[in-house]
Motif scaffolding. Structure first.
Motif, mmCIF file in Angstrom:
data_model
loop_
_atom_site.group_PDB
_atom_site.id
_atom_site.type_symbol
_atom_site.label_atom_id
_atom_site.label_comp_id
_atom_site.label_asym_id
_atom_site.label_seq_id
_atom_site.Cartn_x
_atom_site.Cartn_y
_atom_site.Cartn_z
ATOM 1 N N VAL A 172 0.859 -1.187 0.000
ATOM 2 C CA VAL A 172 0.000 0.000 0.000
ATOM 3 C C VAL A 172 0.890 1.231 0.000
ATOM 4 N N TYR A 173 0.580 2.172 -0.886
ATOM 5 C CA TYR A 173 1.309 3.431 -0.971
ATOM 6 C C TYR A 173 0.332 4.591 -0.802
ATOM 7 N N LEU A 174 0.740 5.600 -0.060
ATOM 8 C CA LEU A 174 -0.047 6.825 0.070
ATOM 9 C C LEU A 174 0.783 8.001 -0.412
ATOM 10 N N LEU A 175 0.130 8.926 -1.099
ATOM 11 C CA LEU A 175 0.834 10.100 -1.604
ATOM 12 C C LEU A 175 1.423 10.905 -0.451
ATOM 13 N N GLN A 176 2.669 11.285 -0.615
ATOM 14 C CA GLN A 176 3.339 12.036 0.434
ATOM 15 C C GLN A 176 2.650 13.371 0.667
ATOM 16 N N GLN A 201 5.529 13.592 -12.208
ATOM 17 C CA GLN A 201 5.928 12.518 -11.306
ATOM 18 C C GLN A 201 5.124 12.639 -10.014
ATOM 19 N N VAL A 202 5.043 11.543 -9.266
ATOM 20 C CA VAL A 202 4.353 11.556 -7.983
ATOM 21 C C VAL A 202 5.273 10.935 -6.934
ATOM 22 N N GLU A 203 5.153 11.432 -5.716
ATOM 23 C CA GLU A 203 5.922 10.878 -4.603
ATOM 24 C C GLU A 203 4.964 10.156 -3.675
ATOM 25 N N ALA A 204 5.249 8.890 -3.412
ATOM 26 C CA ALA A 204 4.370 8.079 -2.572
ATOM 27 C C ALA A 204 5.180 7.346 -1.516
ATOM 28 N N ARG A 205 4.597 7.195 -0.336
ATOM 29 C CA ARG A 205 5.258 6.506 0.779
ATOM 30 C C ARG A 205 4.699 5.095 0.919
ATOM 31 N N ARG A 206 5.611 4.115 0.975
ATOM 32 C CA ARG A 206 5.188 2.730 1.184
ATOM 33 C C ARG A 206 4.735 2.586 2.633
ATOM 34 N N LEU A 207 3.446 2.298 2.807
ATOM 35 C CA LEU A 207 2.871 2.252 4.146
ATOM 36 C C LEU A 207 2.804 0.839 4.702
ATOM 37 N N ALA A 208 2.687 -0.153 3.828
ATOM 38 C CA ALA A 208 2.585 -1.541 4.290
ATOM 39 C C ALA A 208 3.049 -2.462 3.166
ATOM 40 N N LEU A 209 3.502 -3.656 3.559
ATOM 41 C CA LEU A 209 4.054 -4.601 2.591
ATOM 42 C C LEU A 209 3.902 -6.016 3.121
ATOM 43 N N ARG A 210 3.594 -6.957 2.216
ATOM 44 C CA ARG A 210 3.626 -8.374 2.570
ATOM 45 C C ARG A 210 3.940 -9.181 1.325
ATOM 46 N N VAL A 211 4.900 -10.072 1.455
ATOM 47 C CA VAL A 211 5.288 -10.977 0.367
ATOM 48 C C VAL A 211 5.101 -12.395 0.884
ATOM 49 N N ALA A 262 6.754 -11.281 6.921
ATOM 50 C CA ALA A 262 6.421 -9.988 7.514
ATOM 51 C C ALA A 262 7.203 -8.889 6.802
ATOM 52 N N ALA A 263 6.782 -7.644 7.014
ATOM 53 C CA ALA A 263 7.454 -6.518 6.360
ATOM 54 C C ALA A 263 8.923 -6.441 6.758
ATOM 55 N N GLU A 264 9.244 -6.861 8.001
ATOM 56 C CA GLU A 264 10.624 -6.779 8.476
ATOM 57 C C GLU A 264 11.567 -7.670 7.654
ATOM 58 N N ASP A 265 11.029 -8.758 7.093
ATOM 59 C CA ASP A 265 11.868 -9.665 6.310
ATOM 60 C C ASP A 265 12.376 -9.016 5.018
ATOM 61 N N TRP A 266 11.674 -7.972 4.572
ATOM 62 C CA TRP A 266 12.047 -7.295 3.318
ATOM 63 C C TRP A 266 12.542 -5.876 3.572
ATOM 64 N N GLU A 267 12.874 -5.572 4.821
ATOM 65 C CA GLU A 267 13.234 -4.208 5.185
ATOM 66 C C GLU A 267 14.419 -3.690 4.368
ATOM 67 N N GLY A 268 15.380 -4.536 4.061
ATOM 68 C CA GLY A 268 16.546 -4.076 3.330
ATOM 69 C C GLY A 268 16.265 -3.746 1.874
ATOM 70 N N ILE A 269 15.254 -4.410 1.277
ATOM 71 C CA ILE A 269 14.946 -4.205 -0.142
ATOM 72 C C ILE A 269 13.771 -3.257 -0.330
ATOM 73 N N LEU A 270 12.708 -3.490 0.435
ATOM 74 C CA LEU A 270 11.487 -2.695 0.306
ATOM 75 C C LEU A 270 11.082 -2.161 1.686
ATOM 76 N N PRO A 271 11.807 -1.209 2.229
ATOM 77 C CA PRO A 271 11.522 -0.740 3.586
ATOM 78 C C PRO A 271 10.188 0.000 3.685
ATOM 79 N N VAL A 272 9.403 -0.348 4.707
ATOM 80 C CA VAL A 272 8.165 0.376 4.972
ATOM 81 C C VAL A 272 8.529 1.792 5.426
ATOM 82 N N GLY A 273 7.828 2.776 4.898
ATOM 83 C CA GLY A 273 8.118 4.169 5.199
ATOM 84 C C GLY A 273 8.945 4.864 4.139
ATOM 85 N N GLU A 274 9.477 4.103 3.167
ATOM 86 C CA GLU A 274 10.288 4.694 2.103
ATOM 87 C C GLU A 274 9.412 5.524 1.163
#
Length: 411
Positions: A14-18, A34-44, A48-60
């Motif tokens: 899920v991404y929300l516009l900054q 262009q648009v700037e969006a913040r990654r708010l949540a992630l699941r692969v 859990a989101a922490e498992d992908w923190e290095g590649i797809l950090p939540v909050g980026e």
């Protein structure tokens, strides 16, 4: 994310516009470059989101060019269905320097879905989902189901943002109104604590302050605007501001209260507010009290017994225009502990207020006797215990404690 992954798709985010998150104006054009969006949540998968923190950090925060499906979904407010991850995302993930095997698995998709989040005609973000080779492509009816989920999620996200904005506003007001956590003056050390009524309130009608006065005197004040919640908080802010202004004038405590009463008459919501003002003069070893319908302070002297200050007059509440307030001057030749408090500590539906005051005095005695005088945080800890162990346990009113260690100056 748990509703989508892994049951419906293999990965989702899920991404929300900054701009929307920080409440700036919307884009000047419907299709910005262009648009700037913040990654708010992630699941692969089940990760859990922490498992992908290095590649797809939540909050980026990520910048998406106009030609990406994400920007198109926002501009058209239409769901984008693709057979693979777009080129921009592929290049960004490949260049991230993360685990190549994990990134390759993430990019091996047969179906890619971007569903816009829009609220009252304004684009606020998007949901992304993907399916790997072992699954069928997204169908149109499945995309419609995600759109329905997105509409519900968008309302919830907007409510959360509004709540957080109101909470930040209330906290900012509260921080700006409270004195410093621990204050020390010549001949006086201060501690205080505050607890608003209810579970969701951050500020209420109680107010207090510690003020430097001309001649090295220290003013201590605790007040209570009727009720609790936003309306009482507004009245409290105006009364506290008025006291701070009056404290800068070289006027007697009774005159200060008289002028505050006159100001309260013209302040909406301030009528019937109560107040207790104490002024400590360490050089003269006197403490002067003026009350406006407020419970009497407690003072604990060298004998180790706390008792209410016997006031010359309790005074009438503020905002009635009486203009008559009498001072009570107490000689304090030895170090003493002074407690100002709001009626939320002593009033309840089940006990008389005098019983509540007596019970509070008993708590002050026992807790002060057990406190470690060498601990610099002992005074603050004492105030906190009084606040939470108060005899009035129903929690229907705001609670405030203002403690002062009075130390006369030896000539």
């Amino acid at each position: 994310m748990h509703a989508l992954t892994p049951g419906f798709c293999d990965a989702a985010s899920v991404y929300l516009l900054q701009r929307w998150l920080v409440e700036e104006n919307a884009y000047a054009v419907a299709d910005p470059p262009q648009v700037e969006a913040r990654r708010l949540a992630l699941r692969v998968g089940t990760d859990a989101a922490e498992d992908w923190e290095g590649i797809l950090p939540v909050g980026e925060v990520i910048v998406f060019p106009r030609e990406t499906p994400y920007a198109r979904a926002l501009a058209t407010r239409r769901t984008q269905l693709l057979d693979a991850v777009d080129a921009h995302t592929t290049e960004r993930l490949t260049a991230s320097g993360g685990d190549a095997a994990r990134i390759n698995r993430l990019l091996q998709t047969v179906s890619f879905l971007v569903v816009p989040l829009h609220l009252r005609g304004t684009a606020v973000g998007f949901i992304v989902g993907s399916r790997g080779p072992h699954r069928a492509r997204f169908r149109l009816d499945e995309a419609a189901a995600v759109e329905s989920l997105a509409a519900r999620a968008c309302v919830a996200l907007d409510n959360a943002r509004r709540y957080e904005r109101e909470r930040r506003t209330a906290l900012a007001i509260r921080r700006s109104l409270l004195p410093a956590t621990a204050q020390e003056f010549d001949g006086c050390r201060i501690a205080h604590d505050y607890l608003p009524a209810g579970h969701d309130n951050i500020i209420g009608g109680d107010w207090f302050d510690v003020l430097s006065r001309p001649g090295g005197r220290i003013g201590l004040v605790v007040g209570d605007a009727m009720g609790h919640g936003p309306e009482s908080a507004v009245a409290m802010i105006q009364l506290r501001t008025a006291v701070r202004t009056l404290a800068g004038l070289d006027i007697a405590p009774a005159e200060l209260m008289r002028r505050l009463d006159a100001l309260a008459c013209d302040t909406p919501g301030a009528s019937f507010a109560t107040c207790m003002y104490a002024e400590w003069d360490a050089q003269r070893r006197t403490c002067t009290f003026v009350g406006a319908g407020h419970p009497p302070p407690l003072i604990r002297g060298p004998d180790g017994r706390a008792a209410p200050v016997s006031l010359t007059s309790a005074g009438l509440p503020l905002g009635l225009g009486t203009g008559t307030y009498e001072p009570t001057v107490l000689h304090v030749p030895e170090p003493a502990l002074l407690l100002l408090y709001s009626d939320g500590l002593v009033e309840s539906r089940h006990t008389d207020i005098d019983q509540g005051i007596a019970a509070l005095a008993g708590l002050l005695d026992s807790y002060a006797a057990a406190a470690d005088s060498t601990d610099p945080g002992a005074l603050q800890a004492l105030g906190r215990r009084l606040l939470h162990d108060t005899p009035a346990t129903d929690g229907t009113d705001d609670r405030t404690v203002l403690l002062a260690e009075l130390t006369p100056v030896r000539n």
